[in-house]
Design a protein around this motif. Sequence first.
Motif, short mmCIF file in Angstrom:
data_model
loop_
_atom_site.label_atom_id
_atom_site.label_comp_id
_atom_site.label_asym_id
_atom_site.label_seq_id
_atom_site.Cartn_x
_atom_site.Cartn_y
_atom_site.Cartn_z
N SER A 53 0.83 -1.21 0.00
CA SER A 53 0.00 0.00 0.00
C SER A 53 0.86 1.26 0.00
O SER A 53 2.04 1.21 0.35
N VAL A 54 0.25 2.36 -0.38
CA VAL A 54 0.97 3.64 -0.39
C VAL A 54 1.52 3.94 1.01
O VAL A 54 2.67 4.33 1.16
N ALA A 55 0.68 3.70 2.03
CA ALA A 55 1.10 3.98 3.41
C ALA A 55 2.34 3.16 3.77
O ALA A 55 3.32 3.69 4.30
N LYS A 56 2.31 1.85 3.46
CA LYS A 56 3.45 0.98 3.78
C LYS A 56 4.69 1.39 3.00
O LYS A 56 5.80 1.37 3.49
N ARG A 57 4.45 1.75 1.73
CA ARG A 57 5.57 2.15 0.87
C ARG A 57 6.25 3.40 1.43
O ARG A 57 7.47 3.49 1.46
N VAL A 58 5.44 4.36 1.88
CA VAL A 58 5.99 5.60 2.44
C VAL A 58 6.81 5.28 3.68
O VAL A 58 7.93 5.78 3.86
N LEU A 59 6.26 4.42 4.55
CA LEU A 59 6.98 4.05 5.77
C LEU A 59 8.30 3.35 5.44
O LEU A 59 9.34 3.66 6.02
N THR B 143 10.07 3.48 2.57
CA THR B 143 11.07 4.36 1.92
C THR B 143 11.63 5.37 2.91
O THR B 143 12.79 5.72 2.82
N ASN B 144 10.79 5.79 3.88
CA ASN B 144 11.31 6.70 4.91
C ASN B 144 12.39 6.02 5.74
O ASN B 144 13.41 6.61 6.06
N ALA B 145 12.14 4.73 6.10
CA ALA B 145 13.11 3.98 6.89
C ALA B 145 14.40 3.78 6.09
O ALA B 145 15.50 3.93 6.63
N GLU B 146 14.23 3.47 4.80
CA GLU B 146 15.42 3.27 3.95
C GLU B 146 16.22 4.56 3.83
O GLU B 146 17.44 4.56 3.89
#
Length: 330
Positions: free
Chosen positions: A275-281, A283-286
């Motif tokens: 999901s967009v939400a998971k992807r944002v989380l 990529t932020n962690a990366e």
Amino acid sequence: MKYDRILLISIDALSKKYEYLFEDYFTTKYDKYRSTATWTLPAHLNILCGIPFPKLFIVSRMKDYDKYKDYASNIPTIATLLRDFDFKSRAVTGGGFMSSFFGWGNDWDKWETTEDSRNEWCGEKILPKKNELLFLHTYYVHNWFHANAKMKEAFLETKNKLDAGLPIDQKKYRALLKEGEKEYAKRAAFLAKKLSWIKNINRHTLVILLSDHAELFFGVGSFHHGNLALKNKKIFYVPLLLKENTAQKTVVTDYMYDYLIPKLIFDKLELPFESVAKRVLRTNAELKNELAMIYHSRFWKLLAFLRKIKKNSLFFRWQSCRKQKLLANE
Ligand SMILES: [Zn+2]
């Protein structure tokens, strides 16, 4: 992969009641599909981003538009999600609340609007290319009140009065509802006929037809959409039809919502969905780790640099020279 092309069609303000006009071109019908917003901007955010927005205030006056400028540009859409799987994205929209003013298209390869082309897409045949998501959107049915100048004037006058809580001319209002629904039905039938090319589309194309919210012609308290229709649940009853790579006709009776559309597309393409939400989380962690690595290596580089300066400095050389002389004198 089962499909290598995706065609997503949004017919703005098309009620479930008129879904039957389009049914023949599709294989799968979702009987309990619901929109979760009553107007265009938040409804399409749900559809294209896959996030259920709990509240997005209804904009009814043009001077309020500025509040939502670039709103959609802060949220990644299905275009970003599909790019990870080498899909390109292209949209042709009716503009307005779907124009780049609100931030739409920032993560799409191409986002065309009526404002760019002067002609609104109205059912003409446009096909997605290989490995492409094509999103087509039209206000043709939504704009039933544009049928003639008299109807437009009556609609705007009534809407503005109802919005402001002012009394309306009941006789005029009833006539508008009657004539309006007739025109609306006529437009839905016209569009359905024009879209008959869907029936013969390439079987490797997943075709989805839906709407963002319905349009109501019931009377005071349930008229039009947006803030004039909030209390009537029928505003959320909209079509969801799929043309799949099968001859079998299916009716899905499970509940289905607008914000699940990106996941539905990924499931049908047999691609892993994030999901967009998971992807944002993620990529932020990366990004955080990447930054930590950069700072870590910069620290060691700086330390080595300082050591080098120290070693080459005149004071250091003089001091080590002095030390050597003192040792020699002993
Ligand atoms: Zn809409």
